[in-house]
Design a protein around this motif. Structure first.
Motif: not given
Length: 415
Positions: A4-5, A8, A79-80, A204, A208
């Motif tokens: 996820i990071t 993002i 979601r991103p 975003a 996240g």
């Protein structure tokens, strides 16, 4: 969490790329009339606009909050990947209209991209329809009309106050006024448009789980968005400057001053109350209003018609591209990678197409070069018949030379 990071981070970089395209796409809003009347040289104009865009980014966050927590429901499962797909749709449409030299709305490209991607991935319930209507669609219709009327009134008043004065005597003062009003438009553009990217990045971060919902943009987001739009502005969208500066109407210094003052007033007022309107539409409407405000002024209606058509297509077109990108991005990592590769390929193809017939600041230094000049058309001809242009100096004021007198006679004899 590591995935996820990374995602993002990709979304943030893509948002800043959009912000960069927004800068060179919308440079014309502030500087087209200033350049076309010779008040500032092209490079000086875009440099001043870039600095003021950066300053304007720090003045407010109301529009950013409209983006991050207004048109899209943060709690609906955004979601991103969805935001990434929306940004790709907006960037592709921005580049296509830049290639065509059409001053379409970067803001509406962003809104259309986000809405299209959200509808495909989550559904219509994730879009706050009332906010879209109140803060996007109604301003989209009203803002260019209000700005055009304001510029028309300001132009009529300006010429009335200067009635009886030689145009050459007043041009210097109006050009100074143009520089000041162009600075105000640039400041307003940074205040309104840079915030849209801040809002997307904040959205975003919320999606996240990095920041809490309804948070203001962090300082680093404000700084990075301001720098990205300033850099894009400095590089200059010469194609669109050419269209707005000369292709839409022939602007005199007094008209340029009136158009920019009216546009800046509308943009700053809307930014204060959180309306994420299109600065492109506002400035284009102001230029058309100023063109009609001068007695005998010419507006090239076919160019205006193409612009309005682009305005109407922007939301759905960017939404369709973003919706397709969202379908791919929903497939997982390979889908996101495919969207990124396709986005880069399309952007590269558009850039290569632009190199076939490049437009640079040197093309704008010629005061007589009219980009896309075309016949005035039936509407303008009718307006000129009712309100003809001001007459030139009396014939008696110029003593013709013997050669000038003999030239018509020789031409008549030859025919």
């Amino acid at each position: 969490m590591e995935h996820i990071t990374l995602l993002i981070g990709i979304v943030i970089v893509t948002a800043l790329v959009f912000d960069f395209t927004n800068g060179f796409h919308d440079t014309a809003n502030a500087m087209a009339t200033t350049i076309s009347t010779g008040a500032l040289k092209p490079k000086v104009a875009v440099a001043m606009s870039a600095v003021l865009n950066l300053v304007g980014a720090f003045l407010s966050v109301e529009v950013a909050k409209t983006i991050s927590g207004g048109i899209i429901d943060e709690s609906a499962g955004i979601r991103p990947e969805i935001i990434f797909a929306g940004l790709v749709g907006a960037i592709v449409w921005n580049l296509l209209t830049w290639l065509a030299g059409l001053p379409s709305s970067s803001s509406h490209a962003l809104f259309g991209g986000l809405i299209g991607a959200t509808v495909v991935s989550v559904g219509f319930d994730a879009v706050n329809a009332d906010k879209v209507v109140m803060k996007v669609l109604i301003p989209a219709v009203a803002a260019p009309i209000v700005a055009g009327l304001a510029a028309w009134c300001a132009t009529r008043l300006t010429y009335r106050l200067a009635r009886g004065r030689d145009e050459r005597d007043t041009a210097k003062g109006y050009r100074a006024g143009q520089i000041a009003s162009a600075a105000l438009v640039s400041l307003a553009h940074g205040t309104n448009d840079a915030q849209k990217t801040m809002g997307v990045i904040t959205l975003a971060l919320v999606a996240g789980g990095v920041v809490a919902p309804h948070s203001d943009p962090p300082l680093w987001v404000i700084v990075s968005a301001g720098l990205a739009i300033a850099l894009g502005t400095y590089l200059g969208g010469w194609r669109i400057i050419q269209t707005l500066g000369k292709g839409l109407t022939d602007i005199k210094p007094a008209q340029g001053f009136a158009a920019q003052t009216g546009a800046a007033t509308v943009i700053l007022a809307s930014s204060h109350i959180g309306f994420a309107l299109s600065t492109t539409q506002v400035c284009s409407g102001s230029i058309m209003g100023a063109g009609l405000g001068r007695k005998g002024g010419v507006v090239r209606w076919s160019t205006a018609g193409r612009m309005v058509m682009a305005w109407g297509l922007t939301l759905p077109a960017a939404g369709l591209v973003a919706g397709g990108a969202a379908l791919l991005a929903d497939q997982g990592d390979w889908g996101v990678a495919t969207v990124a590769v396709l986005g880069l390929a399309v952007s590269g193809a558009i850039w290569l197409a632009s190199r076939r017939k490049p437009v640079t600041h040197d093309d704008l230094d010629s005061r007589d070069a009219v980009a896309g000049a075309e016949p005035a058309g039936v509407v303008t001809a009718a307006l000129q018949a009712v309100a003809p242009p001001p007459a030139g100096p009396p014939a008696a004021a110029v003593s013709p030379s013997p050669e000038a007198g003999r030239a018509p006679a020789a031409a008549a004899a030859a025919s």
